[in-house]
Design an enzyme around this catalytic site. Structure first.
Site, PDB file in Angstrom:
ATOM      1  N   PRO A  89       0.817  -1.221   0.000  1.00 33.05           N
ATOM      2  CA  PRO A  89       0.000   0.000   0.000  1.00 33.05           C
ATOM      3  C   PRO A  89       0.853   1.274   0.000  1.00 33.05           C
ATOM      4  O   PRO A  89       0.353   2.356  -0.272  1.00 33.05           O
ATOM      5  CB  PRO A  89      -0.805  -0.102   1.295  1.00 33.05           C
ATOM      6  CG  PRO A  89      -0.727  -1.526   1.716  1.00 33.05           C
ATOM      7  CD  PRO A  89       0.579  -2.040   1.198  1.00 33.05           C
ATOM      8  N   GLU A 116       2.412  -8.481   8.538  1.00 32.14           N
ATOM      9  CA  GLU A 116       2.474  -7.013   8.615  1.00 32.14           C
ATOM     10  C   GLU A 116       3.360  -6.417   7.527  1.00 32.14           C
ATOM     11  O   GLU A 116       3.444  -5.210   7.381  1.00 32.14           O
ATOM     12  CB  GLU A 116       3.012  -6.581   9.985  1.00 32.14           C
ATOM     13  CG  GLU A 116       2.055  -6.829  11.130  1.00 32.14           C
ATOM     14  CD  GLU A 116       0.695  -6.180  10.894  1.00 32.14           C
ATOM     15  OE1 GLU A 116       0.648  -4.954  10.719  1.00 32.14           O
ATOM     16  OE2 GLU A 116      -0.303  -6.918  10.875  1.00 32.14           O
ATOM     17  N   ARG A 154      -2.774  -8.058 -21.129  1.00 31.58           N
ATOM     18  CA  ARG A 154      -3.651  -7.554 -22.191  1.00 31.58           C
ATOM     19  C   ARG A 154      -2.910  -6.690 -23.193  1.00 31.58           C
ATOM     20  O   ARG A 154      -3.355  -6.516 -24.313  1.00 31.58           O
ATOM     21  CB  ARG A 154      -4.796  -6.728 -21.584  1.00 31.58           C
ATOM     22  CG  ARG A 154      -5.649  -7.485 -20.612  1.00 31.58           C
ATOM     23  CD  ARG A 154      -6.753  -6.631 -20.042  1.00 31.58           C
ATOM     24  NE  ARG A 154      -7.702  -6.222 -21.064  1.00 31.58           N
ATOM     25  CZ  ARG A 154      -7.704  -5.049 -21.663  1.00 31.58           C
ATOM     26  NH1 ARG A 154      -6.816  -4.137 -21.319  1.00 31.58           N
ATOM     27  NH2 ARG A 154      -8.583  -4.766 -22.586  1.00 31.58           N
ATOM     28  N   ASP A 169      -9.586   0.564 -25.199  1.00 30.37           N
ATOM     29  CA  ASP A 169      -9.883   0.435 -23.776  1.00 30.37           C
ATOM     30  C   ASP A 169     -10.263   1.753 -23.129  1.00 30.37           C
ATOM     31  O   ASP A 169      -9.845   2.806 -23.580  1.00 30.37           O
ATOM     32  CB  ASP A 169      -8.633  -0.004 -23.008  1.00 30.37           C
ATOM     33  CG  ASP A 169      -8.350  -1.470 -23.210  1.00 30.37           C
ATOM     34  OD1 ASP A 169      -9.219  -2.149 -23.747  1.00 30.37           O
ATOM     35  OD2 ASP A 169      -7.256  -1.892 -22.821  1.00 30.37           O
TER      36      ASP A 169
HETATM   37  N1  ADE Z   1      -0.531  -5.534  -0.205  1.00 29.19           N
HETATM   38  C1  ADE Z   1      -1.445  -5.256   0.735  1.00 29.19           C
HETATM   39  N2  ADE Z   1      -2.247  -4.265   0.343  1.00 29.19           N
HETATM   40  C2  ADE Z   1      -1.844  -3.892  -0.909  1.00 29.19           C
HETATM   41  C3  ADE Z   1      -2.266  -2.927  -1.844  1.00 29.19           C
HETATM   42  N3  ADE Z   1      -3.292  -2.112  -1.601  1.00 29.19           N
HETATM   43  N4  ADE Z   1      -1.611  -2.826  -3.004  1.00 29.19           N
HETATM   44  C4  ADE Z   1      -0.550  -3.630  -3.257  1.00 29.19           C
HETATM   45  N5  ADE Z   1      -0.112  -4.565  -2.418  1.00 29.19           N
HETATM   46  C5  ADE Z   1      -0.745  -4.711  -1.250  1.00 29.19           C
END
Ligand code: ADE
Length: 242
Positions: A89, A116, A154, A169
């Site tokens: 994230p 984690e 793709r 697309d």
């Molecule tokens: N691993 C956990 N959450 C994630 C996300 N939102 N994007 C990429 N990898 C992740």
């Protein structure tokens, strides 16, 4: 041939992707090679543990550096250039521009975390880029890696037929997609826009462009204001819309 190697504790998830639909076709036609490496194979303890408690305390476990380091080495064996990408994230947000960069850039090792996360020193020492698929937290990077692979596949030459070319697309010109219809002409009293029923290809093309622009204005005006997106195509569209 584009090679992707996935470092994951759940290789069966990646196998499932490779066994279905377009990804399967890409593998079968030789456009894509997907390999996977399990860090558990590099654990140096009898229990094959690859995680441990975080320094400083707190909930959850952290993936240990050494098994991941060795798994990355193994994954890099077969790939050309081998850019190591950690799915998290904290990464750069995936969009169609980044998908295109990946599709045309060097081969990738996709590193999937669980728990984690992974020991930060692996990221510092081995990772070239971090990619996020959105502002939410998954239990691991595997689904994110699968999203990246499917979006990239793709765009690989020879994978999509002409009829459903990637040029058409959503996002190919920075806009959302237009509406689509198929038979029957009337369904539950609802009809198909008449321009699509005639054979006037210019008129159909103009309708589709105007429809894409209208939907983008209504649903995602941020895309029109984003200066980094493909402005020339958008300006052309806006002119046809006037
Ligand atoms: N691993 C956990 N959450 C994630 C996300 N939102 N994007 C990429 N990898 C992740």
């Amino acid at each position: 041939m584009r090679r992707v190697a996935v470092v994951t504790l759940f290789p069966e998830l990646i196998d499932a992707l490779a066994a279905c639909g377009m990804t399967r076709r890409a593998v079968e036609c030789g456009a894509l090679d997907i390999s996977r490496v399990n860090p558990r194979d590099f654990a140096d303890n009898a229990y094959r543990r690859v995680d441990d408690r975080p320094y400083g305390g707190g909930p959850g476990m952290v993936m240990m550096a050494e098994p991941l380091d060795q798994a990355i080495d193994r994954a890099l064996d077969g790939v050309d250039g081998g850019r190591v990408t950690y799915l998290s994230p904290q990464g750069r947000r995936l969009d169609q521009a980044l998908v295109r960069e990946i599709a045309t850039g060097p081969d990738r090792v996709l590193l999937c975390g669980r728990y984690e996360g992974v020991d930060e020193r692996v990221i510092e020492r081995r990772v070239d880029e971090e990619i996020s698929i959105g502002d939410y937290v998954l239990a691991g990077g595997e689904l994110a890696a699968m999203v990246v692979i499917e979006a990239v596949v793709r765009l690989l030459p020879g994978v999509l037929g002409n009829a459903d070319s990637a040029d058409q697309d959503s996002f190919s010109d920075g806009l959302l997609d237009c509406r689509h219809y198929t038979r029957p002409e009337t369904w539950q009293g609802m009809t198909v826009p008449s321009v699509l029923l005639g054979g006037n290809h210019d008129a159909i093309h103009r309708w589709r462009q105007a429809d894409a622009l209208a939907r983008t204005r209504a649903r995602r005006p941020d895309l029109l204001n984003d200066a980094s997106r493909e402005a020339p195509a958008r300006r052309r569209l806006e002119r046809t819309d006037e």
